[in-house]
Design an enzyme around this catalytic site. Structure first.
Site, PDB file in Angstrom:
ATOM      1  N   ASP A   1      31.142  34.016  30.400  1.00 55.79           N
ATOM      2  CA  ASP A   1      30.552  35.302  30.797  1.00 55.79           C
ATOM      3  C   ASP A   1      30.220  36.158  29.580  1.00 55.79           C
ATOM      4  O   ASP A   1      30.611  35.836  28.452  1.00 55.79           O
ATOM      5  CB  ASP A   1      31.489  36.057  31.763  1.00 55.79           C
ATOM      6  CG  ASP A   1      32.941  36.122  31.280  1.00 55.79           C
ATOM      7  OD1 ASP A   1      33.210  35.768  30.121  1.00 55.79           O
ATOM      8  OD2 ASP A   1      33.798  36.524  32.082  1.00 55.79           O
TER       9      ASP A   1
ATOM     10  N   HIS B   1      40.435  37.725  39.745  1.00 51.52           N
ATOM     11  CA  HIS B   1      39.100  37.236  39.367  1.00 51.52           C
ATOM     12  C   HIS B   1      39.186  36.157  38.294  1.00 51.52           C
ATOM     13  O   HIS B   1      40.140  36.087  37.518  1.00 51.52           O
ATOM     14  CB  HIS B   1      38.152  38.373  38.986  1.00 51.52           C
ATOM     15  CG  HIS B   1      38.340  39.015  37.656  1.00 51.52           C
ATOM     16  ND1 HIS B   1      38.425  40.380  37.500  1.00 51.52           N
ATOM     17  CD2 HIS B   1      38.429  38.511  36.403  1.00 51.52           C
ATOM     18  CE1 HIS B   1      38.548  40.663  36.224  1.00 51.52           C
ATOM     19  NE2 HIS B   1      38.569  39.557  35.528  1.00 51.52           N
TER      20      HIS B   1
HETATM   21  C1  GLP Z   1      38.001  39.814  31.757  1.00 44.68           C
HETATM   22  C2  GLP Z   1      37.284  38.487  31.552  1.00 44.68           C
HETATM   23  C3  GLP Z   1      38.043  37.349  32.159  1.00 44.68           C
HETATM   24  C4  GLP Z   1      39.474  37.419  31.732  1.00 44.68           C
HETATM   25  C5  GLP Z   1      40.111  38.670  32.255  1.00 44.68           C
HETATM   26  C6  GLP Z   1      41.578  38.793  31.882  1.00 44.68           C
HETATM   27  O1  GLP Z   1      37.657  40.452  32.923  1.00 44.68           O
HETATM   28  N1  GLP Z   1      35.940  38.464  32.066  1.00 44.68           N
HETATM   29  O2  GLP Z   1      37.427  36.122  31.778  1.00 44.68           O
HETATM   30  O3  GLP Z   1      40.163  36.296  32.229  1.00 44.68           O
HETATM   31  O4  GLP Z   1      39.420  39.765  31.705  1.00 44.68           O
HETATM   32  O5  GLP Z   1      41.691  39.291  30.572  1.00 44.68           O
HETATM   33  P1  GLP Z   1      43.014  39.268  29.738  1.00 44.68           P
HETATM   34  O6  GLP Z   1      43.201  37.850  29.298  1.00 44.68           O
HETATM   35  O7  GLP Z   1      42.744  40.159  28.564  1.00 44.68           O
HETATM   36  O8  GLP Z   1      44.106  39.738  30.608  1.00 44.68           O
END
Ligand code: GLP
Length: 241
Positions: free
Chosen positions: A69, A137
């Site tokens: 993404d 998500h």
């Molecule tokens: C964002 C990204 C995701 C990621 C999520 C969790 O929204 N688009 O791909 O998995 O955050 O992030 P973190 O690993 O910083 O908790």
């Protein structure tokens, strides 16, 4: 601790450093089995895996990477863009033959998402790395996303904007849209590695692994994938039965 639930292999690690090593081993095994295309993710979670990959002698110079993404409207040189993140954490040290991240500066969403899907179809992903949002998500597939979805433009939810605001000077600077592989695109990967740390992810982890398969929890569709590895710390695993 390790537990095998049908198609899903859960590994609980001491902390994010140990998770980096465990994740690295999943990559190493995939490469040993001939993986050519790696699906990559951003966020704080994969950082220790990338640290292990960059410190290793693994060679990516003949491989292809495809990222999940990107924010719409951020230039690749913006420090919070996912392009920039990948350069900093992996690509500068371990260049791939080809690395693809959605082009957030292409404001023609129809064109960009079609191009990205064509790319994924031409380069089937052998191993897809995922983080997990607090609301369940994956990529930027927010609750309610069609499980058959391919790459699409996403309006980020208030909770995702709030969760990601820590990386920006204030919440107003967080982009409101992103391009993301769809749930359907992600499920096409031959193997999936999903990683989560911390108590804030515990509800999403339990819903992903032990709740019903539902659009309310995009990660729950991983229950239908034949080959998933889950790496968790104790806090993220704390709401599992
Ligand atoms: C964002 C990204 C995701 C990621 C999520 C969790 O929204 N688009 O791909 O998995 O955050 O992030 P973190 O690993 O910083 O908790």
């Amino acid at each position: 601790m390790q537990e095998v639930m049908k198609n899903i292999h859960v590994q609980i690690v001491r902390d994010q450093t140990a998770g980096g090593l465990a994740g690295f081993q999943v990559f190493q095994n995939a490469l040993n089995k001939g993986a050519q295309v790696l699906g990559l993710a951003t966020g704080s979670t994969p950082v220790t895996i990338y640290d292990e990959l960059t410190a290793s002698d693994l060679d990516f110079s003949n491989l292809t990477s495809i990222n999940l993404d990107e924010y719409v409207g951020l230039k690749p040189t913006h420090p919070q863009s996912y392009h920039y993140f990948m350069q900093e954490h992996l690509f500068d040290q371990k260049p791939f033959a080809h690395s693809f991240v959605p082009d957030g500066m292409n404001l023609n969403a129809d064109e960009e998402t079609k191009l990205y899907d064509a790319l994924i179809n031409a380069n089937p992903i052998d191993l897809q790395l995922l983080g997990l949002g607090q609301n369940g998500h994956i990529g930027f597939n927010e609750p309610g996303t069609d499980p058959a979805s391919t790459t699409h433009k996403v309006a980020l939810t208030a909770s995702t904007i709030a969760a990601n605001a820590r990386f920006f000077d204030n919440a107003d600077e967080v982009p409101r849209y992103a391009y993301s592989m769809g749930i359907g695109s992600i499920l096409k990967a031959k193997q999936i590695l999903i990683v989560a740390y911390g108590e804030a992810k515990a509800n999403a982890v339990a819903a992903m692994l032990q709740g019903p398969v539902t659009p309310d929890v995009p990660a729950s569709y991983l229950q239908r994938h034949p080959n998933v590895t889950v790496i968790l710390d104790q806090a993220a695993a704390s709401k599992l039965n």
